[in-house]
Design an enzyme around this catalytic site. Structure first.
Site, short mmCIF file in Angstrom:
data_model
loop_
_atom_site.label_atom_id
_atom_site.label_comp_id
_atom_site.label_asym_id
_atom_site.label_seq_id
_atom_site.Cartn_x
_atom_site.Cartn_y
_atom_site.Cartn_z
N TYR A 158 0.82 -1.21 0.00
CA TYR A 158 0.00 0.00 0.00
C TYR A 158 0.85 1.27 0.00
O TYR A 158 0.32 2.37 -0.10
CB TYR A 158 -0.94 0.02 1.20
CG TYR A 158 -2.17 -0.82 1.01
CD1 TYR A 158 -3.41 -0.24 0.79
CD2 TYR A 158 -2.10 -2.21 1.05
CE1 TYR A 158 -4.54 -1.01 0.62
CE2 TYR A 158 -3.22 -2.99 0.87
CZ TYR A 158 -4.44 -2.38 0.66
OH TYR A 158 -5.56 -3.15 0.48
N LYS A 252 2.71 -13.90 6.38
CA LYS A 252 2.96 -14.92 5.36
C LYS A 252 4.48 -15.14 5.27
O LYS A 252 5.07 -15.21 4.19
CB LYS A 252 2.38 -14.45 4.02
CG LYS A 252 2.32 -15.55 2.94
CD LYS A 252 1.40 -16.69 3.28
CE LYS A 252 1.39 -17.70 2.13
NZ LYS A 252 0.81 -18.98 2.54
N ASP A 318 -2.99 -17.37 5.48
CA ASP A 318 -4.03 -18.17 4.85
C ASP A 318 -4.68 -19.12 5.85
O ASP A 318 -5.89 -19.35 5.80
CB ASP A 318 -3.47 -18.93 3.65
CG ASP A 318 -2.17 -19.66 3.94
OD1 ASP A 318 -1.43 -19.23 4.83
OD2 ASP A 318 -1.87 -20.65 3.25
N ASP A 342 -6.32 -5.97 5.36
CA ASP A 342 -7.44 -5.61 4.48
C ASP A 342 -8.34 -6.82 4.25
O ASP A 342 -9.57 -6.76 4.42
CB ASP A 342 -6.89 -5.08 3.16
CG ASP A 342 -7.91 -4.27 2.38
OD1 ASP A 342 -9.06 -4.15 2.84
OD2 ASP A 342 -7.57 -3.75 1.31
#
Length: 453
Positions: A158, A252, A318, A342
């Site tokens: 972002y 992640k 995930d 997000d």
């Protein structure tokens, strides 16, 4: 404030010292109505805020609302999507609130929301997710969802460091990698004409590939130790203040080891260094297990938690998106990077009834600056129909009042919303899914909240 267009109302200024706010009894609060349905939502919400403050404090306290402009309204009024006066108002008065904004299509500002966050360095996107009894939900036990998400707001992809495929800027980055990091450049599948020709020779040998240009979009993902530390510090401080049991670092890092993996490692290190025995980390558990065995590590963790320590743990992004559905009670406070946050905050909002009542706050806990906001879009097809749910802005205002230290008024808003939902006199988004409900207008739903305070 150098401002020839906007005139602030009479009132006092919120100030900050040592990260703590001093709030006058009549604070000037800048607000943006928002585009599309924003006008309807804001009208209902402002009445709810004023009623809660009046009921809680009588004539002793009152918000001095200061309207400023951004988005489509500002473009039409001033030929500027984000006027300098608007940014200056949020800078000067520290705390503000906004409805949904239209993002310009084409050139110019990539996102007005992101621009405001970056200009004011609002490094925490605070997203509480809780269930209100009676709200329609797609899951069996939405009441088990009670989480606070601390989403890093200024870094990650972002940051907007991105170059279009085929542009001179993108080609410069490709050339730099090819010359300085050839092993990494080799991982860019189609970064040269030869690579494209080689693939086309196999995939479509009858077609000439000479006309196919090299077009590789490039994005850069910055994640810093300081950016991580200040976010995780805010999340742990919140957990300690509000007697929460755990903070989960969602990442992640199994794939992106030096960005997301570093976020996890820096988060653990900062938690131990800053908070000492007030927290217990899984990193500490791993060290003890290595030195003394798993039984000793388990005993150490149990003892720390029994003494009131907050557990600092981590989860792969995930897997987290799966487990918030299957085991939501395992999550309390979540600290995560921008993109993960997000996805996660919107997915969780769906579990408790949709983004229509999901609030958000963008905060810099050092400077005191904060903008609270509706988290949904502008829904232009419903504009000026007095139909949509004002819950997202209302609950964002509840967050704002709590941030100001006006807890009593914030509690009244929660009480009013719970009562309004329980009455089953609700806006169309709830009414169509609630058995025996009566659909009412946006303005009427605002009044219904006031009536149930």
């Amino acid at each position: 404030m150098a401002n020839t267009t906007l005139t602030p109302p009479a009132g006092g200024k919120i100030t900050v010292s040592g990260g703590k706010l001093t709030v006058p009894n009549n604070p000037i609060i800048p607000f943006i109505r928002g585009d599309g349905t924003g006008a309807d939502i804001w009208a209902a919400s402002e009445r709810v805020f004023d009623a809660a403050v009046q009921k809680a404090y009588g004539k002793d306290r009152k918000i001095s609302w200061f309207e400023v402009f951004a988005g489509e309204t500002a473009k039409n009024k001033f030929d500027n999507w984000l006027p300098d006066e608007t940014v200056e108002a949020f800078k000067e008065y520290l705390v503000g609130i906004k409805g949904p904004l239209t993002t310009p299509i084409g050139g110019g500002i990539r996102s007005l929301n992101v621009a405001l966050r970056q200009m004011l360095d609002l490094y925490v996107c605070l997203r509480p997710v809780q269930y209100f009894t009676g709200v329609p939900s797609p899951v069996k036990h939405p009441e088990k969802v009670d989480m606070i998400i601390f989403r890093e707001n200024t870094e990650d992809i972002y940051a907007g460091i991105e170059y279009a495929g085929g542009s001179p800027e993108s080609q410069k980055v490709l050339d730099f990698l090819q010359q300085n990091f050839p092993k990494d450049f080799a991982k860019i599948r189609f970064g040269t004409k030869d690579a494209i020709a080689g693939y086309m020779k196999i995939a479509s040998p009858d077609h000439d590939a000479s006309h196919i240009p090299v077009q590789v979009g490039i994005g850069i993902k910055p994640v810093s130790n300081v950016g991580t530390i200040r976010l995780v510090k805010s999340a742990v401080e919140y957990a300690l203040k509000h007697k929460r049991k755990s903070v989960t670092l969602v990442h992640k890092g199994n794939i992106m080891k030096f960005t997301e993996g570093a976020f996890r490692d820096w988060g653990y290190s900062a938690s131990e260094r800053i908070f000492g025995d007030k927290v217990y980390t899984w990193a500490k558990w791993e060290r003890t297990k290595k030195e003394k065995g798993e039984v000793a590590a388990n005993d150490e963790q149990k003892a720390a938690l029994k003494n009131g320590a907050v557990l600092i743990k981590d989860a792969i992004a995930d897997i987290t998106l799966q487990q918030v559905l299957t085991r939501p009670e395992d999550f309390d406070v979540i600290a995560t990077l921008n993109l993960n946050g997000d996805y996660l905050s919107d997915a969780l909002a769906a579990q408790v009834g949709g983004i229509g009542i999901a609030p958000g706050g963008n905060i810099n806990y050092v400077t005191g600056h904060a903008i609270f906001e509706a988290t949904h879009g502008t829904a232009p097809k419903y504009a000026n129909l007095d139909r949509v749910n004002p819950g997202s802005v209302v609950l964002s205002g509840e967050m704002m009042l709590r941030y100001l230290g006006w807890e009593e008024a914030a509690d009244l808003i929660i009480k009013g919303l719970n009562g309004a939902i329980a009455s089953k006199r609700v806006t169309y988004d709830f009414a169509r899914q609630m058995e025996g409900a009566t659909e009412i207008k946006c303005s009427e739903f605002g009044q219904n909240m006031i009536d149930h305070m």
